[in-house]
Design an enzyme around this catalytic site. Structure first.
Site, PDB file in Angstrom:
ATOM      1  N   CYS A  93       8.771 -46.320   1.268  1.00 19.48           N
ATOM      2  CA  CYS A  93       8.608 -46.155  -0.183  1.00 19.48           C
ATOM      3  C   CYS A  93       8.620 -44.689  -0.597  1.00 19.48           C
ATOM      4  O   CYS A  93       8.896 -44.374  -1.755  1.00 19.48           O
ATOM      5  CB  CYS A  93       7.272 -46.736  -0.642  1.00 19.48           C
ATOM      6  SG  CYS A  93       6.864 -48.316   0.066  1.00 19.48           S
TER       7      CYS A  93
ATOM      8  N   HIS B  98       7.751 -56.060  -2.616  1.00 12.22           N
ATOM      9  CA  HIS B  98       9.044 -55.375  -2.585  1.00 12.22           C
ATOM     10  C   HIS B  98       9.738 -55.782  -1.278  1.00 12.22           C
ATOM     11  O   HIS B  98       9.068 -55.966  -0.249  1.00 12.22           O
ATOM     12  CB  HIS B  98       8.847 -53.855  -2.539  1.00 12.22           C
ATOM     13  CG  HIS B  98       8.816 -53.176  -3.872  1.00 12.22           C
ATOM     14  ND1 HIS B  98       8.103 -52.003  -4.075  1.00 12.22           N
ATOM     15  CD2 HIS B  98       9.428 -53.445  -5.057  1.00 12.22           C
ATOM     16  CE1 HIS B  98       8.270 -51.603  -5.334  1.00 12.22           C
ATOM     17  NE2 HIS B  98       9.059 -52.461  -5.946  1.00 12.22           N
TER      18      HIS B  98
END
Ligand code: ARG
Length: 275
Positions: A269, A175
């Protein structure tokens, strides 16, 4: 900069299926430690001056604790704030999206639905606002697809929000938020090895102060730190990182997120900024 942050309690958090290299050990999560670490993250956002709001965790959605991923949050005044629902690569995470959509819909957000087809788009895991709010950096390659990013960019164009795709090339940085942390307007902390040469060049040509960390720091998720009102909430810090932060006038706040690292996630996150 946003003043509010949405978090999801780790009630049902588990490591069940390998979705990224950090999950390969399928290490069991200690629920008491996870709750304690998550409480500390919540508290750190509060002490940094954020209002923390919660979304109810849902049984069986073991990764819903990673609130950054299911939707993108945007705002271009005078238009109403909006979200863009994502489409998660792993089937086990797809159901998270509608819970976040419902949460934002109930608070008056406009829902900008994309026809993603077979493409994937993983919210703020891959879509990161520049610290000056001028543009969105969009990672693709492991989770979000280039097609998903292009569809997102097309939907942002009428609102004059520019989107710069960045190709990720190392699966440990699956990511964008694992290798790219905006610090202040004009500065960013990155792990250069995560990007294709062209993408690295795009970062360097658009952002005046690019601080680079080495692979070891990056694997400790330092780029998953979050710049938050003069603080940098991070799972780890080294001399080189502290130097970069000092130059930007940011105070490091180190938070133990070891239970979440077993799942390949940390501070960035766990949170979703909104206003
Ligand atoms: N286990 C989760 C997954 O692989 C971790 C997500 C981390 N989130 C992030 N924004 N990097 O999907």
């Amino acid at each position: 900069m946003a003043n509010r942050v949405l978090l999801c309690p780790p009630t049902f958090f588990e490591v069940r299926e390998v979705k990224n290299p950090y999950m390969r050990g399928l290490l069991p999560v200690d629920p008491v430690r996870a709750q304690h670490q998550w409480d500390t993250v919540c508290e750190a956002f509060r002490s940094a001056g954020f209002e923390v709001e919660l979304i109810d965790p849902v049984p069986e959605l073991e990764d819903m604790v990673f609130a950054a991923n299911p939707v993108f949050v945007g705002h271009r005044p005078p238009q109403a704030p909006f979200i863009v629902p994502g489409r998660m690569r792993y089937v086990s995470r797809r159901k998270e999206v509608r819970h976040f959509v419902d949460w934002f819909r109930a608070r008056g957000y406009k829902i900008v639905e994309l026809d993603l087809g077979d493409d994937f788009l993983e919210g703020h895991g891959d879509l990161i606002w520049d610290a000056d709010g001028s543009r969105v950096w969009a990672g693709h390659g492991f989770r979000s697809t280039i097609g998903g990013v292009e569809k997102f960019a097309a939907a942002m164009r009428p609102m004059e929000i520019s989107v710069i795709p960045l190709q990720l090339v190392d699966e440990h940085f699956y990511h964008l938020d694992a290798c790219f942390a905006p610090l202040r307007p004009g500065s960013v902390l990155i792990y250069p090895g995560a990007f294709s040469p062209e993408s690295l060049e795009l970062i360097r040509s658009h952002i005046p102060r690019v601080y680079e960390v080495d692979r070891e720091d990056a694997l400790n998720f330092v780029c998953n730190g979050v710049s938050a009102k003069g603080k940098f909430l991070t799972p780890s810090s080294t001399h080189c990182v502290r130097e970069a932060l000092a130059r930007e006038g940011l105070e490091p706040v180190v938070l133990d997120t070891s239970e979440f690292l077993k799942s390949g996630g940390s501070v960035c996150c766990l949170k979703l900024f909104f206003d």
